[in-house]
Design a protein around this motif. Structure first.
Motif, PDB file in Angstrom:
ATOM      1  N   PHE A 103       0.805  -1.225   0.000  1.00 61.27           N
ATOM      2  CA  PHE A 103       0.000   0.000   0.000  1.00 61.27           C
ATOM      3  C   PHE A 103       0.836   1.271   0.000  1.00 61.27           C
ATOM      4  O   PHE A 103       0.726   2.124   0.863  1.00 61.27           O
ATOM      5  CB  PHE A 103      -1.004  -0.007   1.158  1.00 61.27           C
ATOM      6  N   ASN A 104       1.720   1.349  -0.992  1.00 59.89           N
ATOM      7  CA  ASN A 104       2.477   2.554  -1.292  1.00 59.89           C
ATOM      8  C   ASN A 104       2.197   2.917  -2.748  1.00 59.89           C
ATOM      9  O   ASN A 104       1.185   2.472  -3.303  1.00 59.89           O
ATOM     10  CB  ASN A 104       3.973   2.316  -1.030  1.00 59.89           C
ATOM     11  N   ASP A 105       3.061   3.678  -3.369  1.00 59.35           N
ATOM     12  CA  ASP A 105       2.877   4.090  -4.755  1.00 59.35           C
ATOM     13  C   ASP A 105       4.022   3.613  -5.645  1.00 59.35           C
ATOM     14  O   ASP A 105       4.396   4.286  -6.609  1.00 59.35           O
ATOM     15  CB  ASP A 105       2.765   5.626  -4.845  1.00 59.35           C
ATOM     16  N   LEU A 106       4.591   2.462  -5.326  1.00 58.24           N
ATOM     17  CA  LEU A 106       5.726   1.941  -6.089  1.00 58.24           C
ATOM     18  C   LEU A 106       5.269   1.439  -7.457  1.00 58.24           C
ATOM     19  O   LEU A 106       4.282   0.706  -7.552  1.00 58.24           O
ATOM     20  CB  LEU A 106       6.415   0.812  -5.319  1.00 58.24           C
ATOM     21  N   THR A 107       5.995   1.823  -8.497  1.00 60.22           N
ATOM     22  CA  THR A 107       5.653   1.381  -9.859  1.00 60.22           C
ATOM     23  C   THR A 107       6.609   0.307 -10.366  1.00 60.22           C
ATOM     24  O   THR A 107       6.334  -0.347 -11.363  1.00 60.22           O
ATOM     25  CB  THR A 107       5.665   2.567 -10.846  1.00 60.22           C
ATOM     26  N   THR A 108       7.741   0.150  -9.680  1.00 58.28           N
ATOM     27  CA  THR A 108       8.731  -0.858 -10.058  1.00 58.28           C
ATOM     28  C   THR A 108       9.241  -1.548  -8.793  1.00 58.28           C
ATOM     29  O   THR A 108       9.011  -1.072  -7.682  1.00 58.28           O
ATOM     30  CB  THR A 108       9.946  -0.236 -10.791  1.00 58.28           C
ATOM     31  N   ILE A 109       9.933  -2.660  -8.990  1.00 56.44           N
ATOM     32  CA  ILE A 109      10.611  -3.334  -7.881  1.00 56.44           C
ATOM     33  C   ILE A 109      12.065  -2.892  -7.938  1.00 56.44           C
ATOM     34  O   ILE A 109      12.796  -3.252  -8.850  1.00 56.44           O
ATOM     35  CB  ILE A 109      10.478  -4.865  -7.995  1.00 56.44           C
ATOM     36  N   GLY A 149      -0.883  -3.956  -3.268  1.00 61.09           N
ATOM     37  CA  GLY A 149      -1.484  -2.636  -3.156  1.00 61.09           C
ATOM     38  C   GLY A 149      -0.595  -1.499  -3.614  1.00 61.09           C
ATOM     39  O   GLY A 149      -0.693  -0.394  -3.100  1.00 61.09           O
ATOM     40  N   ASN A 150       0.280  -1.761  -4.586  1.00 63.56           N
ATOM     41  CA  ASN A 150       1.122  -0.714  -5.159  1.00 63.56           C
ATOM     42  C   ASN A 150       0.673  -0.451  -6.597  1.00 63.56           C
ATOM     43  O   ASN A 150      -0.470  -0.748  -6.955  1.00 63.56           O
ATOM     44  CB  ASN A 150       2.600  -1.127  -5.093  1.00 63.56           C
ATOM     45  N   SER A 151       1.547   0.075  -7.414  1.00 69.55           N
ATOM     46  CA  SER A 151       1.221   0.402  -8.808  1.00 69.55           C
ATOM     47  C   SER A 151       2.178  -0.275  -9.777  1.00 69.55           C
ATOM     48  O   SER A 151       2.503   0.277 -10.830  1.00 69.55           O
ATOM     49  CB  SER A 151       1.268   1.921  -9.008  1.00 69.55           C
ATOM     50  N   ILE A 152       2.643  -1.472  -9.408  1.00 65.41           N
ATOM     51  CA  ILE A 152       3.591  -2.210 -10.252  1.00 65.41           C
ATOM     52  C   ILE A 152       2.850  -2.725 -11.477  1.00 65.41           C
ATOM     53  O   ILE A 152       1.848  -3.435 -11.350  1.00 65.41           O
ATOM     54  CB  ILE A 152       4.261  -3.349  -9.455  1.00 65.41           C
ATOM     55  N   GLN A 153       3.346  -2.347 -12.663  1.00 71.03           N
ATOM     56  CA  GLN A 153       2.605  -2.605 -13.894  1.00 71.03           C
ATOM     57  C   GLN A 153       3.171  -3.726 -14.746  1.00 71.03           C
ATOM     58  O   GLN A 153       2.437  -4.334 -15.514  1.00 71.03           O
ATOM     59  CB  GLN A 153       2.546  -1.333 -14.733  1.00 71.03           C
ATOM     60  N   ARG A 154       4.464  -4.003 -14.651  1.00 66.65           N
ATOM     61  CA  ARG A 154       5.078  -4.984 -15.547  1.00 66.65           C
ATOM     62  C   ARG A 154       5.451  -6.254 -14.802  1.00 66.65           C
ATOM     63  O   ARG A 154       6.181  -6.207 -13.804  1.00 66.65           O
ATOM     64  CB  ARG A 154       6.310  -4.382 -16.221  1.00 66.65           C
ATOM     65  N   GLY A 166      -3.389  -6.690  -6.038  1.00 63.16           N
ATOM     66  CA  GLY A 166      -3.729  -5.276  -5.944  1.00 63.16           C
ATOM     67  C   GLY A 166      -2.790  -4.371  -6.702  1.00 63.16           C
ATOM     68  O   GLY A 166      -2.791  -3.157  -6.510  1.00 63.16           O
ATOM     69  N   ASN A 167      -1.971  -4.945  -7.605  1.00 59.80           N
ATOM     70  CA  ASN A 167      -1.116  -4.169  -8.508  1.00 59.80           C
ATOM     71  C   ASN A 167      -1.662  -4.323  -9.926  1.00 59.80           C
ATOM     72  O   ASN A 167      -2.288  -5.339 -10.235  1.00 59.80           O
ATOM     73  CB  ASN A 167       0.324  -4.715  -8.483  1.00 59.80           C
ATOM     74  N   PRO A 168      -1.411  -3.362 -10.809  1.00 58.49           N
ATOM     75  CA  PRO A 168      -1.872  -3.503 -12.194  1.00 58.49           C
ATOM     76  C   PRO A 168      -1.352  -4.761 -12.904  1.00 58.49           C
ATOM     77  O   PRO A 168      -1.989  -5.219 -13.851  1.00 58.49           O
ATOM     78  CB  PRO A 168      -1.344  -2.236 -12.875  1.00 58.49           C
ATOM     79  N   ILE A 169      -0.263  -5.358 -12.445  1.00 63.76           N
ATOM     80  CA  ILE A 169       0.248  -6.561 -13.112  1.00 63.76           C
ATOM     81  C   ILE A 169      -0.727  -7.726 -13.026  1.00 63.76           C
ATOM     82  O   ILE A 169      -0.617  -8.678 -13.798  1.00 63.76           O
ATOM     83  CB  ILE A 169       1.629  -7.014 -12.588  1.00 63.76           C
ATOM     84  N   GLU A 170      -1.695  -7.642 -12.125  1.00 62.24           N
ATOM     85  CA  GLU A 170      -2.709  -8.697 -12.035  1.00 62.24           C
ATOM     86  C   GLU A 170      -3.442  -8.893 -13.355  1.00 62.24           C
ATOM     87  O   GLU A 170      -3.927  -9.966 -13.656  1.00 62.24           O
ATOM     88  CB  GLU A 170      -3.750  -8.363 -10.966  1.00 62.24           C
ATOM     89  N   GLU A 171      -3.504  -7.806 -14.125  1.00 63.49           N
ATOM     90  CA  GLU A 171      -4.231  -7.844 -15.407  1.00 63.49           C
ATOM     91  C   GLU A 171      -3.390  -8.433 -16.531  1.00 63.49           C
ATOM     92  O   GLU A 171      -3.923  -8.746 -17.596  1.00 63.49           O
ATOM     93  CB  GLU A 171      -4.689  -6.427 -15.801  1.00 63.49           C
TER      94      GLU A 171
END
Length: 146
Positions: free
Chosen positions: A88-94, A111-116, A136-141
């Motif tokens: 539950f932060n705003d991280l987009t990468t690891i 719960g972050n914003s990791i996309q890839r 809860g990250n966009p990578i779920e999609e």
């Protein structure tokens, strides 16, 4: 106390808990007071925490710039870090800095914003990693997530 003995005892230590502190940058940890739990934190003679667990969940972190430097100011044995909660932060990468903590066994990134999905591959070098959360990250999609 040997390093091995120290590692066995500090796993029982309460976490260094900076959750729900509205932290935006890692450097803020140095001036922020950790949350207190039921059991008090144990500190070394130098004043650093002896824990192996760091909770940074439910903040506003979008990167881990200076993570290793700041952690070395807070923990007596940062190389023994076994549990990091960055959920539950705003991280987009690891951030690759996480791959330098070879004793890491629990890493919460949900719960972050990791996309890839490819970001997860970075963690393959962590021999003790047993629990990784990414829901809860966009990578779920992404196809192939599960």
């Amino acid at each position: 106390m040997s390093k091995k003995d120290h590692m066995n005892t500090s796993v029982q230590e309460p976490p260094l808990d900076y959750s729900f502190r509205s932290i935006h940058v890692i450097q803020d940890l140095v001036s922020e007071e950790p949350r207190t739990g039921l059991r008090p934190l144990t500190h070394s003679k130098s004043g650093k925490s002896l824990t192996q667990s760091l909770w940074l969940n439910n903040n506003a972190l979008n990167d881990l710039r200076d993570f290793k430097h700041v952690i070395s100011q807070l923990l007596e044995h940062p190389q023994n870090l076994a549990w990091i909660d960055l959920s539950f932060n705003d991280l987009t990468t690891i951030d690759p800095i996480l791959t330098t903590f070879f004793n890491l066994s629990v890493l919460y990134l949900h719960g972050n914003s990791i996309q890839r999905l490819g970001e997860v591959n970075k963690l393959a070098v962590l021999p003790r990693l047993r629990s990784l959360t990414l829901h809860g990250n966009p990578i779920e999609e992404e196809k192939g997530y599960k």
